[in-house]
Design an enzyme around this catalytic site. Structure first.
Site, PDB file in Angstrom:
ATOM      1  CE  LYS A  49      -3.786   2.639   0.544  1.00 19.85           C
ATOM      2  NZ  LYS A  49      -4.566   3.014  -0.523  1.00 19.85           N
ATOM      3  CB  SER A  50       0.383   4.579  -1.299  1.00 19.03           C
ATOM      4  OG  SER A  50       0.239   4.514  -2.752  1.00 19.03           O
ATOM      5  CG  MET A  75      -9.298   3.124   0.277  1.00 16.00           C
ATOM      6  SD  MET A  75     -10.810   2.341   1.317  1.00 16.00           S
ATOM      7  CE  MET A  75      -9.780   1.276   2.607  1.00 16.00           C
ATOM      8  CB  CYS A 133      -3.325   9.570  -3.632  1.00  9.72           C
ATOM      9  SG  CYS A 133      -4.918   9.521  -2.472  1.00  9.72           S
ATOM     10  CB  SER A 197      -9.365   5.138  -8.618  1.00  8.57           C
ATOM     11  OG  SER A 197      -8.725   6.020  -7.800  1.00  8.57           O
ATOM     12  N   GLY A 224     -12.330  -0.568 -11.508  1.00  8.03           N
ATOM     13  CA  GLY A 224     -13.011  -1.823 -12.161  1.00  8.03           C
ATOM     14  C   GLY A 224     -13.502  -1.578 -13.503  1.00  8.03           C
TER      15      GLY A 224
HETATM   16  O1  RRO Z   1      -5.914   5.361  -0.219  1.00 11.40           O
HETATM   17  C1  RRO Z   1      -6.425   5.839  -1.204  1.00 11.40           C
HETATM   18  O2  RRO Z   1      -7.533   6.582  -0.940  1.00 11.40           O
HETATM   19  C2  RRO Z   1      -6.233   5.878  -2.614  1.00 11.40           C
HETATM   20  C3  RRO Z   1      -5.132   5.939  -2.930  1.00 11.40           C
HETATM   21 BR1  RRO Z   1      -3.365   6.330  -2.020  1.00 11.40          BR
HETATM   22  C4  RRO Z   1      -4.787   5.852  -4.441  1.00 11.40           C
HETATM   23  O3  RRO Z   1      -3.484   5.975  -5.209  1.00 11.40           O
HETATM   24  N1  RRO Z   1      -5.733   5.788  -5.341  1.00 11.40           N
HETATM   25  C5  RRO Z   1      -6.960   5.256  -4.767  1.00 11.40           C
HETATM   26  O4  RRO Z   1      -7.985   5.171  -5.588  1.00 11.40           O
HETATM   27  N2  RRO Z   1      -7.334   5.478  -3.374  1.00 11.40           N
END
Ligand code: RRO
Length: 315
Positions: A49-50, A75, A133, A197, A224
């Site tokens: 995860k980042s 997220m 993000c 995304s 998706g």
């Molecule tokens: O954690 C997120 O809300 C998130 C990240 Br870091 C990202 O790069 N892409 C995404 O769709 N959600």
């Protein structure tokens, strides 16, 4: 790492991968248990995860929602802080596959601190710098700011001692593809991952008359099946525009072997699975790998390079 004998093997950043697919930095790759599960699965890389300098709880729940044709998430970059991804590195060695760490600092200084330290860890194989993000309140996506992208890459390149990739947001205009490609081509980048995304979609539940996620008034990143045509277009365009030594990793709507094949035709050297992994768990990798190989064999391909980038278009 052992040499891999498999006619459909591929390589990214100089690492041979036992197959064409691995997890996206996103779902189910934050904790040690999740990274171990990836190690035990058919994912050909373990990608974290980042991470940020300090641990983050992320945005308030509900922050992820399965949709009929994909997902929406906000997220908010929940992660354990980069030091944990350093601590986990030796524990993941036994799976005999590369371990890539996704880095998403909240500032250039944070990225420099993290990349300097991660560079010294022998069991970390490469970085994927997340420039895209969409869900951190008050932090626009760097990949939509070409000056800032250039500055970040200029600085980060000075200190990294490992192969380096960038995760891009989707682009929708040829001028933007060209501008970003010009910047990337000037840097020592091993791979480009596209797409993140599609930022700031809004999904409405007509029954409850409510947005399905809480953060940012319901706005979140779409993933998706909804995003596959955009992802394919980004892979194809960057395959045309980038130096040939920069590998393209496709991500966005891959849920079958045939989807993976479409990305191969557009020029991807590997693909990542996000929404389908969130929905199915680690079994998704073996399923898509099997479908992908069966599809290639049915078409009588003997290597990925025979089909890679060979999308036919009307004259
Ligand atoms: O954690 C997120 O809300 C998130 C990240 Br870091 C990202 O790069 N892409 C995404 O769709 N959600």
């Amino acid at each position: 790492m052992n040499e891999i004998k498999n006619k459909f093997k591929t390589s990214i950043a100089g690492f041979q991968l036992h197959n064409y697919l691995f997890n996206a930095s996103g779902p189910r790759c934050m904790t040690l248990e999740e990274l171990i599960a990836l190690g035990e699965s058919r994912s050909s890389v373990i990608l974290s995860k980042s991470c940020t300098l300090l641990p983050r709880e992320g945005n308030p729940e509900p922050r992820y929602f399965d949709l009929p044709l994909g997902s929406i998430n906000s997220m908010g970059l929940p992660n354990l802080g980069y030091k944990k991804y350093v601590e986990f590195a030796p524990l993941l060695r036994r799976y005999n596959k590369p371990y890539f760490v996704s880095v998403s600092g909240l500032s250039l200084a944070d990225n420099i601190t993290m990349i300097s330290e991660l560079s010294e860890v022998p069991e970390i194989d490469a970085f994927e710098l997340n420039l895209s993000c969409p869900n951190v309140i008050g932090k626009p996506q760097i990949g939509y700011d070409f000056e800032q992208t250039k500055q970040v890459l200029d600085e980060v390149m000075k200190i990294t001692k490992k192969p380096f990739g960038v995760k891009l947001p989707p682009y929708f205009d040829f001028v933007h593809f060209e501008e970003m490609a010009k910047i990337l081509n000037k840097h020592n980048i091993a791979f480009v991952t596209c797409i993140n995304s599609i930022g700031n979609g809004l999904f409405v539940d007509a029954d409850t008359e409510k947005a399905v996620i809480k953060p940012k008034g319901g706005f979140g990143g779409l993933g998706g099946e909804y995003v596959k045509p955009t992802a394919l277009a980004n892979v194809k365009k960057f395959y045309e525009l980038l130096r040939k030594d920069i590998a393209i990793i496709g991500v966005g709507g891959i849920a079958s072997g045939m989807d993976a094949f479409e990305f191969l035709l557009c020029g991807a050297s590997a693909v990542q699975i996000a929404t389908a992994y969130q929905k199915e768990g680690t079994a998704v990798f073996a399923r898509i790998e099997k479908e992908f190989i069966e599809f290639l064999e049915k078409k009588e391909y003997n290597s990925l390079s025979e089909a890679k980038g060979k999308l036919k278009i009307y004259e």
